[in-house]
Design a protein around this motif. Structure first.
Motif, short mmCIF file in Angstrom:
data_model
loop_
_atom_site.label_atom_id
_atom_site.label_comp_id
_atom_site.label_asym_id
_atom_site.label_seq_id
_atom_site.Cartn_x
_atom_site.Cartn_y
_atom_site.Cartn_z
N ARG A 44 1.33 18.94 -54.16
CA ARG A 44 2.33 20.00 -54.15
C ARG A 44 1.97 21.02 -53.07
O ARG A 44 0.83 21.42 -52.94
CB ARG A 44 2.40 20.69 -55.51
N THR A 45 2.97 21.40 -52.29
CA THR A 45 2.75 22.27 -51.15
C THR A 45 3.73 23.42 -51.22
O THR A 45 4.89 23.24 -51.60
CB THR A 45 2.95 21.48 -49.84
N ALA A 46 3.28 24.62 -50.79
CA ALA A 46 4.17 25.77 -50.83
C ALA A 46 3.88 26.71 -49.68
O ALA A 46 2.74 26.85 -49.24
CB ALA A 46 4.03 26.51 -52.16
N ASP A 47 4.96 27.34 -49.19
CA ASP A 47 4.83 28.49 -48.30
C ASP A 47 5.42 29.69 -49.03
O ASP A 47 5.53 29.67 -50.26
CB ASP A 47 5.50 28.22 -46.94
N ALA A 48 5.80 30.73 -48.32
CA ALA A 48 6.29 31.94 -48.98
C ALA A 48 7.70 31.81 -49.53
O ALA A 48 8.17 32.70 -50.24
CB ALA A 48 6.22 33.12 -48.00
N THR A 49 8.39 30.70 -49.22
CA THR A 49 9.79 30.57 -49.64
C THR A 49 10.06 29.37 -50.54
O THR A 49 11.05 29.36 -51.27
CB THR A 49 10.72 30.45 -48.42
N ALA A 50 9.23 28.34 -50.49
CA ALA A 50 9.56 27.11 -51.21
C ALA A 50 8.30 26.36 -51.61
O ALA A 50 7.29 26.39 -50.90
CB ALA A 50 10.43 26.20 -50.35
N ILE A 192 -1.76 28.81 -40.34
CA ILE A 192 -1.85 29.14 -41.75
C ILE A 192 -0.60 29.88 -42.19
O ILE A 192 0.08 30.53 -41.40
CB ILE A 192 -3.10 29.98 -42.07
N LYS A 193 -0.31 29.78 -43.47
CA LYS A 193 0.83 30.46 -44.06
C LYS A 193 0.39 31.79 -44.67
O LYS A 193 -0.66 31.87 -45.32
CB LYS A 193 1.48 29.59 -45.14
N VAL A 194 1.21 32.81 -44.45
CA VAL A 194 1.03 34.11 -45.09
C VAL A 194 2.36 34.48 -45.73
O VAL A 194 3.26 33.66 -45.82
CB VAL A 194 0.55 35.17 -44.06
N GLY A 195 2.50 35.73 -46.17
CA GLY A 195 3.73 36.13 -46.85
C GLY A 195 3.52 36.31 -48.34
O GLY A 195 4.45 36.14 -49.13
N SER A 196 2.29 36.68 -48.73
CA SER A 196 1.99 36.95 -50.14
C SER A 196 2.71 38.22 -50.59
O SER A 196 3.17 39.03 -49.78
CB SER A 196 0.48 37.14 -50.33
N GLN A 225 9.52 34.71 -43.09
CA GLN A 225 10.54 35.76 -43.28
C GLN A 225 10.28 36.68 -44.47
O GLN A 225 11.17 37.45 -44.86
CB GLN A 225 11.94 35.14 -43.45
N ARG A 226 9.08 36.67 -45.04
CA ARG A 226 8.87 37.35 -46.31
C ARG A 226 8.48 38.82 -46.19
O ARG A 226 8.42 39.53 -47.20
CB ARG A 226 7.81 36.62 -47.14
N TRP A 227 8.19 39.31 -45.01
CA TRP A 227 7.82 40.72 -44.87
C TRP A 227 9.04 41.56 -44.52
O TRP A 227 9.99 41.07 -43.90
CB TRP A 227 6.78 40.89 -43.77
N ASP A 228 8.98 42.82 -44.87
CA ASP A 228 9.90 43.80 -44.30
C ASP A 228 9.20 44.45 -43.10
O ASP A 228 8.04 44.17 -42.81
CB ASP A 228 10.37 44.82 -45.33
N ILE A 229 9.91 45.31 -42.40
CA ILE A 229 9.35 45.91 -41.19
C ILE A 229 8.08 46.71 -41.49
O ILE A 229 7.08 46.61 -40.77
CB ILE A 229 10.39 46.81 -40.50
#
Length: 399
Positions: A44-50, A192-196, A225-229
């Protein structure tokens, strides 16, 4: 309930032109078949959206009168039936009886069907990509060369970066372990994936990775796309501190102004493109200096035809051109390095769908070898269809 077009709407589907060039009869499209494969992942694999347990490969096979078959593919998280339905119900009637050699003419004709009004991006556009890839596959087969050679690329191997060790679903310790394994196998560039939910966790993650892999390994980060400005601005100094090569999709993909502001205030290059679906969108981002790494995806843009347009735009702006690999690099291994750019070509590598194709990608010490078989390397093995075909998706349309 099965959807049926009313009789008075059939004319809207722009039937195939019948004025073929003499001698072109063998290149006439005689059938269009769609289906989809759900390829299971090793874990099972995940990023910040799926979160994913499989990668879905929608497929179109376009057969011509001379017996050749051109194969177009996409890559999605879900809903492959939507892409197949666009092809089956709207594009197939406009393809049957037409010349498969008229690639640009076909692209324009399909693009400007009434589906244009509900699909200048997303499902309809991605379905057009599948058709366009299949036609380019046929063109390279007819020429008897791999697609990269038809497009004028060099035979030199292309460096890759590996995304498959840095998923957000992995703990920091697991990421360090997996990236170390990739480095041991020859990769000098990893992502690497971020977006925690907490940006401080992302900061700790990138610092731990840099400490583990050392200064000689190039590391990129993708926030999906998980951060705001405000969050992005907080973490940009940390990314600069660890020497991050780029930050990918730091904010919402449609937020041109946000990308522009982040590129202006930070020293880390902003990368974007996997969620941009047209050369017009890319042109706007480039003109606004909203990104420095251009990531066109042949499965999100409308195929090879539009991908080349974006690639030339990026080259003209002096930007780095690094495709996003929704196709798992299968088509992009032909496209990278066919446009004159100041920076060397680079490819994203994720090995999820290698068993699907008759001609697998070959990567050694982090470099992809150029395919040698004629075509676009998209032909699917019968075994893959037997094992992974999704029931109830697709159909076969005949002339």
């Amino acid at each position: 309930m099965e959807f049926e077009l009313p009789d008075d709407a059939q004319g809207l589907l722009s039937p195939a032109p019948t004025d073929l060039v003499p001698g072109d009869e063998g290149n006439v499209v005689v059938s269009v078949e769609t289906y989809a494969l759900a390829v299971p992942l090793a874990q099972r694999t995940a990023d910040a959206t799926a979160a994913l347990t499989s990668w879905i490969v929608p497929v179109v096979e376009i057969r011509t009168a001379d017996g050749r078959v051109g194969t177009g593919i996409s890559g999605v998280h879900c809903a492959p039936e939507l892409l197949c339905q666009v092809i089956d119900r709207y594009y197939a009637p406009a393809l049957l009886g037409a010349s498969s050699e008229d690639i640009l003419g076909t692209w324009k004709r399909l693009y400007w069907l009434p589906t244009h009004w509900i699909g200048r991006a997303g499902v309809v556009h991605m379905a057009l990509s599948m058709v366009d890839i299949a036609l380019w596959d046929l063109a390279a087969q007819r020429a008897g060369v791999p697609l990269w050679r038809l497009l004028g690329g060099s035979a030199d191997p292309i460096e890759t970066y590996n995304t498959d060790g840095g998923w957000l679903s992995l703990s920091v310790a697991e990421v360090v372990r997996d990236l170390g394994s990739l480095v041991d196998r020859g990769w000098r560039r990893v992502k690497i994936k971020v977006g925690s939910e907490d940006w401080r966790a992302d900061a700790a993650r990138v610092r731990a990775v840099r400490k583990a892999v050392g200064s000689d390994i190039t590391v990129m980060a993708d926030a999906n796309q998980r951060w705001d400005i405000a969050t992005a601005k907080r973490i940009l100094p940390v990314l600069a501190e660890v020497g991050m090569d780029w930050i990918e999709e730091p904010v919402h993909a449609d937020d041109l102004a946000g990308h522009q502001r982040l590129q202006a205030v930070g020293t880390v290059d902003v990368a974007a493109g996997e969620s941009l679906y047209s050369y017009h969108a890319f042109a706007s981002f480039m003109a606004a200096d909203a990104l420095r790494v251009v990531q066109p995806d042949v499965t999100r843009l409308a195929g090879v035809t539009e991908w080349l347009q974006v690639a030339h735009q990026a080259a003209g702006h002096g930007l780095r051109l690094v495709p996003h690999a929704g196709d798992m690099m299968q088509v992009h291994q032909h496209l990278a390095g066919v446009v004159l750019t100041e920076s060397p070509p680079l490819l994203e590598f994720i090995p999820w769908t290698q068993e699907v194709f008759e001609h697998r990608s070959v990567v050694s010490d982090g470099y992809a070898e150029r395919p040698q078989a004629p075509g676009a390397s998209t032909a699917v093995t019968p075994q893959a269809r037997e094992k992974w075909q999704v029931k109830g998706v697709g159909m076969n349309s005949h002339d």
